[in-house]
Design a protein around this motif. Structure first.
Motif, PDB file in Angstrom:
ATOM      1  N   LYS A 239     -20.781  33.983  -2.938  1.00 26.91           N
ATOM      2  CA  LYS A 239     -20.166  34.205  -4.252  1.00 26.91           C
ATOM      3  C   LYS A 239     -19.999  32.874  -4.983  1.00 26.91           C
ATOM      4  O   LYS A 239     -20.317  32.761  -6.163  1.00 26.91           O
ATOM      5  CB  LYS A 239     -18.806  34.882  -4.076  1.00 26.91           C
ATOM      6  N   ALA A 240     -19.516  31.866  -4.273  1.00 28.72           N
ATOM      7  CA  ALA A 240     -19.328  30.545  -4.880  1.00 28.72           C
ATOM      8  C   ALA A 240     -20.677  29.949  -5.287  1.00 28.72           C
ATOM      9  O   ALA A 240     -20.804  29.374  -6.377  1.00 28.72           O
ATOM     10  CB  ALA A 240     -18.608  29.616  -3.904  1.00 28.72           C
ATOM     11  N   LYS A 241     -21.677  30.118  -4.452  1.00 26.50           N
ATOM     12  CA  LYS A 241     -23.004  29.553  -4.749  1.00 26.50           C
ATOM     13  C   LYS A 241     -23.626  30.205  -5.991  1.00 26.50           C
ATOM     14  O   LYS A 241     -24.291  29.533  -6.775  1.00 26.50           O
ATOM     15  CB  LYS A 241     -23.918  29.719  -3.532  1.00 26.50           C
ATOM     16  N   ARG A 242     -23.386  31.502  -6.165  1.00 23.92           N
ATOM     17  CA  ARG A 242     -23.916  32.186  -7.356  1.00 23.92           C
ATOM     18  C   ARG A 242     -23.350  31.583  -8.636  1.00 23.92           C
ATOM     19  O   ARG A 242     -24.025  31.538  -9.660  1.00 23.92           O
ATOM     20  CB  ARG A 242     -23.619  33.678  -7.295  1.00 23.92           C
ATOM     21  N   LEU A 243     -22.100  31.132  -8.595  1.00 26.93           N
ATOM     22  CA  LEU A 243     -21.504  30.493  -9.775  1.00 26.93           C
ATOM     23  C   LEU A 243     -22.208  29.180 -10.122  1.00 26.93           C
ATOM     24  O   LEU A 243     -22.122  28.712 -11.248  1.00 26.93           O
ATOM     25  CB  LEU A 243     -20.019  30.214  -9.542  1.00 26.93           C
ATOM     26  N   CYS A 244     -22.857  28.592  -9.141  1.00 26.43           N
ATOM     27  CA  CYS A 244     -23.469  27.268  -9.301  1.00 26.43           C
ATOM     28  C   CYS A 244     -24.957  27.353  -9.636  1.00 26.43           C
ATOM     29  O   CYS A 244     -25.704  26.402  -9.389  1.00 26.43           O
ATOM     30  CB  CYS A 244     -23.299  26.460  -8.008  1.00 26.43           C
ATOM     31  N   ASN A 245     -25.397  28.464 -10.211  1.00 25.02           N
ATOM     32  CA  ASN A 245     -26.822  28.689 -10.410  1.00 25.02           C
ATOM     33  C   ASN A 245     -27.498  27.664 -11.322  1.00 25.02           C
ATOM     34  O   ASN A 245     -28.715  27.508 -11.264  1.00 25.02           O
ATOM     35  CB  ASN A 245     -27.081  30.110 -10.916  1.00 25.02           C
ATOM     36  N   LYS A 246     -26.751  26.941 -12.117  1.00 25.75           N
ATOM     37  CA  LYS A 246     -27.359  25.949 -13.012  1.00 25.75           C
ATOM     38  C   LYS A 246     -27.319  24.534 -12.444  1.00 25.75           C
ATOM     39  O   LYS A 246     -27.796  23.607 -13.066  1.00 25.75           O
ATOM     40  CB  LYS A 246     -26.670  25.982 -14.373  1.00 25.75           C
ATOM     41  N   ILE A 247     -26.759  24.393 -11.259  1.00 25.62           N
ATOM     42  CA  ILE A 247     -26.651  23.086 -10.615  1.00 25.62           C
ATOM     43  C   ILE A 247     -27.811  22.933  -9.634  1.00 25.62           C
ATOM     44  O   ILE A 247     -28.082  23.832  -8.830  1.00 25.62           O
ATOM     45  CB  ILE A 247     -25.298  22.936  -9.880  1.00 25.62           C
ATOM     46  N   GLN A 248     -28.482  21.797  -9.695  1.00 27.12           N
ATOM     47  CA  GLN A 248     -29.676  21.585  -8.864  1.00 27.12           C
ATOM     48  C   GLN A 248     -29.343  21.357  -7.396  1.00 27.12           C
ATOM     49  O   GLN A 248     -29.972  21.931  -6.524  1.00 27.12           O
ATOM     50  CB  GLN A 248     -30.474  20.394  -9.384  1.00 27.12           C
ATOM     51  N   ASN A 249     -28.395  20.497  -7.111  1.00 31.11           N
ATOM     52  CA  ASN A 249     -28.113  20.104  -5.728  1.00 31.11           C
ATOM     53  C   ASN A 249     -26.817  20.738  -5.238  1.00 31.11           C
ATOM     54  O   ASN A 249     -25.737  20.203  -5.462  1.00 31.11           O
ATOM     55  CB  ASN A 249     -28.007  18.576  -5.627  1.00 31.11           C
ATOM     56  N   VAL A 250     -26.955  21.872  -4.557  1.00 34.43           N
ATOM     57  CA  VAL A 250     -25.792  22.561  -4.007  1.00 34.43           C
ATOM     58  C   VAL A 250     -26.008  22.721  -2.508  1.00 34.43           C
ATOM     59  O   VAL A 250     -27.034  23.226  -2.069  1.00 34.43           O
ATOM     60  CB  VAL A 250     -25.582  23.948  -4.650  1.00 34.43           C
ATOM     61  N   GLU A 251     -25.027  22.261  -1.756  1.00 35.85           N
ATOM     62  CA  GLU A 251     -25.048  22.436  -0.303  1.00 35.85           C
ATOM     63  C   GLU A 251     -23.870  23.321   0.070  1.00 35.85           C
ATOM     64  O   GLU A 251     -22.843  23.301  -0.598  1.00 35.85           O
ATOM     65  CB  GLU A 251     -24.916  21.088   0.410  1.00 35.85           C
ATOM     66  N   THR A 252     -24.027  24.079   1.142  1.00 37.26           N
ATOM     67  CA  THR A 252     -22.931  24.919   1.614  1.00 37.26           C
ATOM     68  C   THR A 252     -22.650  24.605   3.081  1.00 37.26           C
ATOM     69  O   THR A 252     -23.557  24.268   3.838  1.00 37.26           O
ATOM     70  CB  THR A 252     -23.249  26.420   1.470  1.00 37.26           C
ATOM     71  N   MET A 253     -21.397  24.719   3.440  1.00 31.99           N
ATOM     72  CA  MET A 253     -20.979  24.463   4.811  1.00 31.99           C
ATOM     73  C   MET A 253     -19.906  25.465   5.197  1.00 31.99           C
ATOM     74  O   MET A 253     -19.024  25.760   4.396  1.00 31.99           O
ATOM     75  CB  MET A 253     -20.400  23.056   4.947  1.00 31.99           C
ATOM     76  N   ILE A 254     -19.993  25.953   6.419  1.00 32.97           N
ATOM     77  CA  ILE A 254     -18.943  26.788   6.987  1.00 32.97           C
ATOM     78  C   ILE A 254     -18.494  26.092   8.261  1.00 32.97           C
ATOM     79  O   ILE A 254     -19.300  25.843   9.159  1.00 32.97           O
ATOM     80  CB  ILE A 254     -19.446  28.216   7.286  1.00 32.97           C
TER      81      ILE A 254
END
Length: 161
Positions: free
Chosen positions: A82-97
Motif C-alpha cells: 500500500k505504501a509503495k503504491r503511493l510512491c508510484n512517481k518516485i524512481q528509487n523506492v526500496e522496501t524492508m520488512i
C-alpha cells in the motif's frame, strides 16, 4: 550545481498516521526527478508471549504458530505494498520488512543504512497514554543520529466526515 542524493527512511505501519507521514514526505521532501532513495520500513513486532496466571503458560501447536507467522507476514506485505503504491512517481523506492521492537529496529536501521532523514507519523497520544504505551516516534527522535521528521496528522473536525 549537482543535485545531491539523499536516503530517506519512512517507517510505515497499519495506522493512518504513517500513511499521512509518507504522503507528507512525498509532497514536501521528494521530487519526481530527484536521485533520492526512499526506503519504506515496516517492523513486525515481536510475537506476544501468552501465559496464564498460574504460571503454566499456553503452548501453541506448530500449526498455529506457523499460521500466526504467515498472517503477520501477510499484514506486513500488505502495508508495504500500500505504501509503495503511493510512491508510484518516485524512481528509487526500496522496501524492508524487519522483526523486533519497532523503537529499536527503526533506530538500528537508520544507523545501518546511513539515512539522511527519518520520517515517522505520530499517533498524537496525550501525556498519560504516552506514559503507558510509550511513543515510538519520541524514542526514535531521542536516540537516532540523523534528523527526524515527525509528521502529525491533523485532527479532523466534525465537518470533515
Amino acid at each position: 550545481m549537482a543535485e545531491s542524493e539523499r536516503r530517506i527512511l519512512v517507517a510505515v505501519d497499519e495506522g493512518d498516521e504513517s500513511i499521512y507521514a509518507l504522503s507528507w514526505c512525498l509532497k514536501n521532501l521528494l521530487f519526481q526527478n530527484s536521485k533520492d532513495t526512499l526506503i519504506l520500513l515496516y517492523v513486525k513486532p515481536p510475537r506476544a508471549v501468552y501465559s496464564s496466571f498460574d504460571g503454566t503458560g499456553y503452548l501453541f501447536s506448530s500449526d498455529i504458530t506457523a499460521t500466526m507467522e504467515r498472517y503477520s507476514q501477510q499484514v506486513a506485505e500488505c502495508v508495504v505494498e500500500k505504501a509503495k503504491r503511493l510512491c508510484n512517481k518516485i524512481q528509487n523506492v526500496e522496501t524492508m520488512i524487519e522483526h523486533g521492537d519497532p523503537r529499536d529496529v527503526i533506530c538500528q536501521m537508520a544507523q545501518k543504512l546511513g539515512v539522511d532523514v527519518l520520517v515517522m507519523g505520530s499517533h498524537g497520544y496525550g501525556l498519560i497514554k504516552r506514559a503507558f504505551l510509550g511513543s515510538v516516534s519520541n524514542y526514535c527522535a531521542q536516540n537516532v543520529k540523523c534528523p527526524v521528521l515527525i509528521a502529525k496528522k491533523p485532527k479532523s473536525t466534525a465537518g470533515d466526515i
